[in-house]
Design a protein around this motif. Structure first.
Motif, mmCIF file in Angstrom:
data_model
loop_
_atom_site.group_PDB
_atom_site.id
_atom_site.type_symbol
_atom_site.label_atom_id
_atom_site.label_comp_id
_atom_site.label_asym_id
_atom_site.label_seq_id
_atom_site.Cartn_x
_atom_site.Cartn_y
_atom_site.Cartn_z
ATOM 1 N N LYS A 83 47.655 65.696 117.777
ATOM 2 C CA LYS A 83 48.305 65.130 116.599
ATOM 3 C C LYS A 83 47.444 64.057 115.942
ATOM 4 O O LYS A 83 47.611 63.747 114.771
ATOM 5 C CB LYS A 83 49.660 64.561 116.998
ATOM 6 C CG LYS A 83 50.630 65.629 117.474
ATOM 7 C CD LYS A 83 51.870 64.993 118.080
ATOM 8 C CE LYS A 83 52.742 66.008 118.746
ATOM 9 N NZ LYS A 83 52.153 66.600 119.938
ATOM 10 N N PHE A 84 46.529 63.481 116.732
ATOM 11 C CA PHE A 84 45.618 62.446 116.247
ATOM 12 C C PHE A 84 44.211 62.800 116.705
ATOM 13 O O PHE A 84 44.026 63.682 117.531
ATOM 14 C CB PHE A 84 46.030 61.069 116.789
ATOM 15 C CG PHE A 84 47.436 60.699 116.433
ATOM 16 C CD1 PHE A 84 47.743 60.256 115.158
ATOM 17 C CD2 PHE A 84 48.446 60.808 117.363
ATOM 18 C CE1 PHE A 84 49.054 59.931 114.819
ATOM 19 C CE2 PHE A 84 49.754 60.490 117.033
ATOM 20 C CZ PHE A 84 50.053 60.045 115.761
ATOM 21 N N ASP A 85 43.220 62.088 116.197
ATOM 22 C CA ASP A 85 41.849 62.352 116.621
ATOM 23 C C ASP A 85 41.699 62.153 118.120
ATOM 24 O O ASP A 85 41.077 62.960 118.804
ATOM 25 C CB ASP A 85 40.872 61.446 115.880
ATOM 26 C CG ASP A 85 40.807 61.747 114.387
ATOM 27 O OD1 ASP A 85 41.447 62.734 113.949
ATOM 28 O OD2 ASP A 85 40.129 61.006 113.657
ATOM 29 N N GLN A 115 44.115 57.031 113.342
ATOM 30 C CA GLN A 115 43.755 58.326 113.890
ATOM 31 C C GLN A 115 43.703 58.317 115.415
ATOM 32 O O GLN A 115 43.453 59.342 116.034
ATOM 33 C CB GLN A 115 42.388 58.783 113.356
ATOM 34 C CG GLN A 115 42.400 59.190 111.895
ATOM 35 C CD GLN A 115 42.364 58.007 110.954
ATOM 36 O OE1 GLN A 115 41.623 57.070 111.174
ATOM 37 N NE2 GLN A 115 43.166 58.036 109.925
ATOM 38 N N ALA A 132 43.898 65.704 106.017
ATOM 39 C CA ALA A 132 43.112 65.913 107.231
ATOM 40 C C ALA A 132 43.464 64.915 108.327
ATOM 41 O O ALA A 132 43.129 65.118 109.486
ATOM 42 C CB ALA A 132 41.622 65.831 106.907
ATOM 43 N N HIS A 133 44.122 63.815 107.974
ATOM 44 C CA HIS A 133 44.480 62.813 108.982
ATOM 45 C C HIS A 133 45.666 61.991 108.509
ATOM 46 O O HIS A 133 46.032 62.017 107.341
ATOM 47 C CB HIS A 133 43.300 61.898 109.323
ATOM 48 C CG HIS A 133 42.706 61.208 108.129
ATOM 49 N ND1 HIS A 133 43.261 60.096 107.548
ATOM 50 C CD2 HIS A 133 41.603 61.485 107.412
ATOM 51 C CE1 HIS A 133 42.529 59.717 106.530
ATOM 52 N NE2 HIS A 133 41.516 60.546 106.416
ATOM 53 N N THR A 134 46.251 61.252 109.464
ATOM 54 C CA THR A 134 47.382 60.406 109.118
ATOM 55 C C THR A 134 46.898 59.226 108.281
ATOM 56 O O THR A 134 45.747 58.820 108.399
ATOM 57 C CB THR A 134 48.098 59.889 110.388
ATOM 58 O OG1 THR A 134 47.161 59.148 111.167
ATOM 59 C CG2 THR A 134 48.645 61.038 111.205
ATOM 60 N N ALA A 167 40.923 65.961 119.277
ATOM 61 C CA ALA A 167 40.760 67.030 118.302
ATOM 62 C C ALA A 167 39.424 67.713 118.567
ATOM 63 O O ALA A 167 38.362 67.093 118.446
ATOM 64 C CB ALA A 167 40.802 66.468 116.885
#
Length: 94
Positions: free
Chosen positions: A49-51, A18, A12-14, A70
């Protein structure tokens, strides 16, 4: 770093962060290729690509930028509030 920290993996995330901040200080230059006509095209859509991604740059003595977020995590009102906070901080700096 990822191997050393060995964070719990979640698709769900890097794994490390984030939120991204990018200061784009590169000059806008035209790509010159002999015998080739090049035209930059804007993407018709973006995918976060990120929060949160804050991108800033200086153009003609002014700081311009964008905030990408996001939509599954933030609504428009929240993103606009973040922008107001940033504008306030930058105004106080100058």
């Amino acid at each position: 770093v990822v191997e050393a920290v060995n964070p719990t993996r979640n698709l769900a995330h890097t794994p490390l962060f984030q939120v991204m901040f990018a200061w784009q200080n590169n000059e806008d230059v035209d790509l010159d290729l002999p015998g080739v006509e090049v035209t930059a095209l804007a993407s018709p859509w973006t995918s976060a690509k990120f929060d949160l991604t804050l991108s800033l740059a200086e153009h003609d003595g002014r700081i311009t930028g964008s905030l990408e977020y996001a939509t599954a995590l933030f609504d428009t009102a929240t993103a606009q509030r973040h922008i107001r906070y940033l504008r306030h901080v930058l105004t106080q700096l100058v």
